[in-house]
Design an enzyme around this catalytic site. Structure first.
Site, PDB file in Angstrom:
ATOM      1  N   HIS A  47       0.719  -1.400  -0.008  1.00  0.00           N
ATOM      2  CA  HIS A  47      -0.160   0.130  -0.199  1.00  0.00           C
ATOM      3  C   HIS A  47       1.040   1.298   0.100  1.00  0.00           C
ATOM      4  O   HIS A  47       1.760   1.467  -1.063  1.00  0.00           O
ATOM      5  CB  HIS A  47      -0.890  -0.051   1.163  1.00  0.00           C
ATOM      6  CG  HIS A  47      -2.082   0.741   1.248  1.00  0.00           C
ATOM      7  ND1 HIS A  47      -2.383   1.637   0.264  1.00  0.00           N
ATOM      8  CD2 HIS A  47      -2.845   1.148   2.206  1.00  0.00           C
ATOM      9  CE1 HIS A  47      -3.697   2.408   0.822  1.00  0.00           C
ATOM     10  NE2 HIS A  47      -3.761   2.136   1.934  1.00  0.00           N
ATOM     11  N   HIS A  98      -2.402  -2.418  -9.573  1.00  0.00           N
ATOM     12  CA  HIS A  98      -3.417  -1.660  -8.665  1.00  0.00           C
ATOM     13  C   HIS A  98      -4.692  -2.403  -8.726  1.00  0.00           C
ATOM     14  O   HIS A  98      -5.019  -3.105  -9.771  1.00  0.00           O
ATOM     15  CB  HIS A  98      -3.585  -0.074  -9.115  1.00  0.00           C
ATOM     16  CG  HIS A  98      -4.202   0.561  -8.075  1.00  0.00           C
ATOM     17  ND1 HIS A  98      -5.652   0.573  -7.690  1.00  0.00           N
ATOM     18  CD2 HIS A  98      -3.653   1.314  -7.208  1.00  0.00           C
ATOM     19  CE1 HIS A  98      -5.926   1.413  -6.784  1.00  0.00           C
ATOM     20  NE2 HIS A  98      -4.718   2.099  -6.358  1.00  0.00           N
ATOM     21  N   ASP A 111       2.695   5.522  -6.786  1.00  0.00           N
ATOM     22  CA  ASP A 111       4.182   5.235  -6.183  1.00  0.00           C
ATOM     23  C   ASP A 111       5.166   5.273  -7.188  1.00  0.00           C
ATOM     24  O   ASP A 111       6.432   5.275  -6.642  1.00  0.00           O
ATOM     25  CB  ASP A 111       4.129   4.128  -5.120  1.00  0.00           C
ATOM     26  CG  ASP A 111       3.178   4.546  -3.990  1.00  0.00           C
ATOM     27  OD1 ASP A 111       3.167   5.568  -3.589  1.00  0.00           O
ATOM     28  OD2 ASP A 111       2.278   3.563  -3.518  1.00  0.00           O
TER      29      ASP A 111
HETATM   30  N1  ACO Z   1       4.903  -6.942 -10.138  1.00  0.00           N
HETATM   31  C1  ACO Z   1       4.646  -8.429 -10.326  1.00  0.00           C
HETATM   32  N2  ACO Z   1       3.586  -8.811 -10.539  1.00  0.00           N
HETATM   33  C2  ACO Z   1       2.460  -8.380 -10.186  1.00  0.00           C
HETATM   34  C3  ACO Z   1       2.352  -7.183  -9.644  1.00  0.00           C
HETATM   35  C4  ACO Z   1       3.850  -6.604  -9.607  1.00  0.00           C
HETATM   36  N3  ACO Z   1       3.750  -5.368  -9.030  1.00  0.00           N
HETATM   37  N4  ACO Z   1       1.220  -6.673  -9.247  1.00  0.00           N
HETATM   38  C5  ACO Z   1       0.378  -7.835  -9.427  1.00  0.00           C
HETATM   39  N5  ACO Z   1       1.058  -8.677  -9.845  1.00  0.00           N
HETATM   40  C6  ACO Z   1       0.771 -10.109 -10.424  1.00  0.00           C
HETATM   41  C7  ACO Z   1       0.363 -11.102  -9.455  1.00  0.00           C
HETATM   42  O1  ACO Z   1       1.153 -11.780  -9.127  1.00  0.00           O
HETATM   43  C8  ACO Z   1      -0.821 -12.013 -10.098  1.00  0.00           C
HETATM   44  O2  ACO Z   1      -0.103 -12.536 -10.984  1.00  0.00           O
HETATM   45  P1  ACO Z   1      -1.095 -14.329 -11.347  1.00  0.00           P
HETATM   46  O3  ACO Z   1      -2.231 -13.786 -11.671  1.00  0.00           O
HETATM   47  O4  ACO Z   1      -0.143 -14.837 -12.091  1.00  0.00           O
HETATM   48  O5  ACO Z   1      -1.117 -14.993  -9.872  1.00  0.00           O
HETATM   49  C9  ACO Z   1      -1.488 -10.776 -10.775  1.00  0.00           C
HETATM   50  O6  ACO Z   1      -0.611  -9.784 -11.282  1.00  0.00           O
HETATM   51  C10 ACO Z   1      -2.669  -9.987 -10.194  1.00  0.00           C
HETATM   52  O7  ACO Z   1      -2.146  -9.500  -8.972  1.00  0.00           O
HETATM   53  P2  ACO Z   1      -2.977  -9.374  -7.510  1.00  0.00           P
HETATM   54  O8  ACO Z   1      -1.875  -9.392  -6.499  1.00  0.00           O
HETATM   55  O9  ACO Z   1      -3.968 -10.636  -7.600  1.00  0.00           O
HETATM   56  O10 ACO Z   1      -3.270  -8.010  -7.769  1.00  0.00           O
HETATM   57  P3  ACO Z   1      -4.234  -7.233  -6.316  1.00  0.00           P
HETATM   58  O11 ACO Z   1      -5.296  -6.397  -7.102  1.00  0.00           O
HETATM   59  O12 ACO Z   1      -4.550  -8.257  -5.369  1.00  0.00           O
HETATM   60  O13 ACO Z   1      -2.989  -6.457  -6.024  1.00  0.00           O
HETATM   61  C11 ACO Z   1      -1.421  -4.646  -5.556  1.00  0.00           C
HETATM   62  C12 ACO Z   1      -2.766  -5.051  -6.012  1.00  0.00           C
HETATM   63  C13 ACO Z   1      -1.441  -5.185  -4.241  1.00  0.00           C
HETATM   64  C14 ACO Z   1      -1.242  -3.169  -5.736  1.00  0.00           C
HETATM   65  C15 ACO Z   1      -0.326  -5.378  -6.535  1.00  0.00           C
HETATM   66  O14 ACO Z   1      -0.434  -5.235  -7.939  1.00  0.00           O
HETATM   67  C16 ACO Z   1       1.034  -4.971  -5.897  1.00  0.00           C
HETATM   68  O15 ACO Z   1       1.488  -5.877  -4.926  1.00  0.00           O
HETATM   69  N6  ACO Z   1       1.710  -4.214  -6.568  1.00  0.00           N
HETATM   70  C17 ACO Z   1       3.077  -3.823  -6.062  1.00  0.00           C
HETATM   71  C18 ACO Z   1       3.206  -2.839  -4.796  1.00  0.00           C
HETATM   72  C19 ACO Z   1       2.490  -1.574  -5.151  1.00  0.00           C
HETATM   73  O16 ACO Z   1       2.997  -0.690  -5.840  1.00  0.00           O
HETATM   74  N7  ACO Z   1       1.444  -1.085  -4.265  1.00  0.00           N
HETATM   75  C20 ACO Z   1       1.154   0.296  -4.321  1.00  0.00           C
HETATM   76  C21 ACO Z   1      -0.335   0.352  -4.880  1.00  0.00           C
HETATM   77  S1  ACO Z   1      -0.792   1.971  -5.044  1.00  0.00           S
HETATM   78  C22 ACO Z   1      -1.172   2.475  -3.291  1.00  0.00           C
HETATM   79  O17 ACO Z   1      -1.476   1.681  -2.618  1.00  0.00           O
HETATM   80  C23 ACO Z   1      -1.217   3.597  -3.168  1.00  0.00           C
END
Ligand code: ACO
Length: 430
Positions: free
Chosen positions: A268, A308, A364
Site C-alpha cells: 500500500h 493496482h 508510487d
Molecule cells: N509485480 C509483478 N507481478 C504483479 C504485480 C507487480 N507489481 N502486481 C500484481 N502482479 C501479478 C500477481 O502476481 C498476479 O499474477 P497471477 O495472476 O499470475 O497470480 C496478478 O498480477 C494479479 O495480482 P494480484 O496480487 O492478484 O492483484 P491485487 O489487486 O490483489 O494487488 C497490488 C494489487 C497489491 C497493488 C499489486 O499490484 C502489488 O503488489 N503491486 C506492487 C506494490 C505497489 O506498488 N503497491 C502500491 C499500490 S498503490 C497504493 O496503494 C497507493
C-alpha cells in the site's frame, strides 16, 4: 418486463428467491434466507480481500479503474491538481464543496492555529531509538494524541468532531517533521504560522540556523500537488482500517493511528519507499532485463510501483506525477534514478507478463523520485503519503458516522477448524 431484482435458484433445493438490485448491488444479508434446512445459518458471500464487496455508500471519491478516472466530489483530479491547492481539496473532501473565499480563510486559520503540539509530545518522541522508522513513530504519536484530547471520544458530537479534524490535519505535519528531526538528532523546529501548509512543513523539516527559512515556491507547489493526489482514494486498505476502527466509535486519533499502520505496508503506501530501494538495487539500466526476469519467475519479487487493485488501464495520478517530475527536476536537478525508472516502465509496458495482467505504473512509481529530489529521506516517503491522506481518512470516517446504515464493522468467516472436542489434561496429551 424488466425488474430491478435478481432471481436466484438454489440447485440444492430447487427453490427460487427474488432479491432487490439497487445501485448494481444485492444486499449480502438478502442471501441469508437461502437455506437447505430451516436450522442452517443461511448463505453468505465469501470475498477474501473484498474484491467485489461494497462496504459502504460514499459520495466522496469516484474511481473508474478501467477508464483511469479519479474524481473528488465530482471534480476531476487533473483539474484539482492543476488549479487547486491541498487545503481547499481537504475542505472539499470533508465538507462536500469547494470553499468560498471566506470559508477558505476560516478553514486555513483553523488549521494554522492547531499546528503546535503539546510539549509532552517531545518527551514521548525522545523515547524512540535514533533509528526508529518515522512511520512507526508517526502511528504511535497520532495514537498518543488521543490521550491529550479525551473529549475526542464523543464521536457523535459534530462540533467536537470538527475540532479533532482541525487538530489531526494541522498536527500531522508537525509530528512527521518531529519524527524526522529526532532521527537526525536535530532540534525540533516549531510551526511557523505565517507559512502555508506545505511551506510550514518544509521549514519544520529543513530549517537549520537561518532566522527565517525561505521556502522555494516550486518545491512548495510540487508538494502541494502531491498532497492533492494522495488526499483520498475511496475504500482502500488504510481507509477501510479507518472506517473499521472508527465503526467501534473509537476516537479519531486511535482510528487514524490504525490507518497509518495499514498504509505502512509495502503493498500500500509503503510502496513508494520500496520503489526507491528497488531502483537502487537495480543500480543501472543494463541490469533491468535480469530484474524483470526475476519478477516474472519469482513469485516473491514484485515490480514495486506497478499494479493496482482498481486501476487496470492506468493510474491518473501517476500520469500527473510523471509530468510534474520534469518541472521539479528543473529546479532540483535530475534524479539519476529517473532513467532507470523510465527504462523499467518502457520494458515492462511491452512485456506480455505485465500487459496481460494489466499492470501499469501506479501513484508510487514516480512520487518517490520527486520526494528524493526534494531531499526527503527514503524512510519518510510513506509519512509523506500519510500527511495528505489524513484528510481523506477523516472525510470517510465522518461520512461513516453520519451514515445510518452503518454498523460496527464485523465480517463473518467460513470456519474450517475442528469440530467440538473435549479437553485433554496435560499428562494424557501425546
Ligand atoms: N509485480 C509483478 N507481478 C504483479 C504485480 C507487480 N507489481 N502486481 C500484481 N502482479 C501479478 C500477481 O502476481 C498476479 O499474477 P497471477 O495472476 O499470475 O497470480 C496478478 O498480477 C494479479 O495480482 P494480484 O496480487 O492478484 O492483484 P491485487 O489487486 O490483489 O494487488 C497490488 C494489487 C497489491 C497493488 C499489486 O499490484 C502489488 O503488489 N503491486 C506492487 C506494490 C505497489 O506498488 N503497491 C502500491 C499500490 S498503490 C497504493 O496503494 C497507493
Amino acid at each position: 418486463m424488466a425488474k430491478d431484482t435478481l432471481t436466484i435458484t438454489d440447485n440444492r433445493t430447487g427453490k427460487t428467491y427474488e432479491v432487490p438490485v439497487v445501485d448494481d448491488t444485492v444486499k449480502a444479508i438478502d442471501l441469508r434466507q437461502i437455506k437447505v434446512k430451516a436450522e442452517d445459518f443461511g448463505l453468505m458471500a465469501y470475498d477474501p480481500g473484498f474484491t467485489n464487496t461494497a462496504s459502504c455508500k460514499s459520495a466522496i471519491t469516484f474511481i473508474d479503474g478501467e477508464r483511469g478516472i479519479l474524481n473528488y466530489r465530482g471534480y476531476p483530479i487533473e483539474q484539482l491538481a492543476e488549479q487547486g491547492g491541498y487545503l481547499e481539496t481537504a475542505y472539499l473532501l470533508l465538507w462536500g464543496e469547494l470553499p468560498t473565499r471566506a470559508q477558505y480563510q476560516e478553514w486555513a486559520d483553523d488549521i494554522t492555529h492547531h499546528t503546535f503540539v503539546h510539549e509532552n509530545v517531545k518527551e514521548l518522541m525522545a523515547g524512540f531509538r535514533y533509528d526508529a522508522h518515522p512511520m512507526g513513530m508517526l502511528a504511535s504519536m497520532v495514537a498518543a494524541l488521543s490521550t491529550f484530547y479525551p473529549d475526542a471520544k464523543k464521536v457523535r458530537d459534530a462540533e467536537i468532531r470538527r475540532k479533532q479534524i482541525h487538530r489531526l490535519i494541522a498536527k500531522i505535519p508537525t509530528l512527521a517533521a518531529f519524527a524526522y528531526r529526532h532521527s537526525m538528532g536535530l532540534p525540533y523546529v516549531y510551526p511557523d504560522n505565517e507559512q502555508g501548509y506545505c511551506g510550514n512543513f518544509l521549514q519544520m523539516m529543513f530549517k537549520t540556523a537561518e532566522m527565517k527559512y525561505v521556502v522555494s515556491p516550486v518545491v512548495a507547489r510540487a508538494l502541494d500537488v502531491l498532497f492533492i493526489l494522495h488526499a483520498d482514494h475511496e475504500q482502500n486498505c488504510s481507509t477501510s482500517a479507518m472506517r473499521g476502527i472508527g465503526s467501534s466509535e473509537a476516537d479519531p486519533y486511535c482510528a487514524a493511528a490504525g490507518a497509518i499502520g495499514a498504509l505502512y505496508g509495502p503493498l500500500h503506501g509503503g510502496a513508494n519507499e520500496q520503489v526507491l530501494r528497488m531502483l537502487n538495487e537495480i543500480g543501472s539500466r543494463d541490469k533491468i532485463p535480469a530484474f524483470i526476469k526475476d519478477v516474472k519467475e519469482n513469485r516473491n519479487v514484485r515490480l514495486m510501483g506497478f499494479g493496482h487493485r482498481v486501476y487496470k488501464n492506468y493510474d491518473p495520478r501517476a500520469k500527473i506525477i510523471k509530468k510534474m517530475a520534469d518541472q521539479v527536476f528543473e529546479v532540483t536537478g535530475r534524479n539519476p534514478m529517473l532513467d532507470i525508472a523510465l527504462e523499467l516502465e518502457r520494458i515492462a509496458l511491452e512485456d506480455e507478463y505485465f500487459v496481460s495482467r494489466k499492470l501499469y505504473p501506479n501513484v508510487d512509481f514516480y512520487s518517490g523520485l520527486i520526494y528524493q529530489a526534494l531531499k526527503f529521506p527514503v524512510d519518510l516517503f510513506p509519512v509523506l503519503f500519510a500527511i495528505p491522506r489524513m484528510s481523506g481518512w477523516l472525510a470517510q470516517w465522518q461520512e461513516m458516522l453520519e451514515d445510518r446504515e452503518q454498523k460496527i464493522s464485523r465480517p463473518r468467516q467460513v470456519y474450517t477448524g475442528l469440530e467440538r472436542r473435549d479437553y485433554v489434561p496435560a499428562h494424557r496429551r501425546q
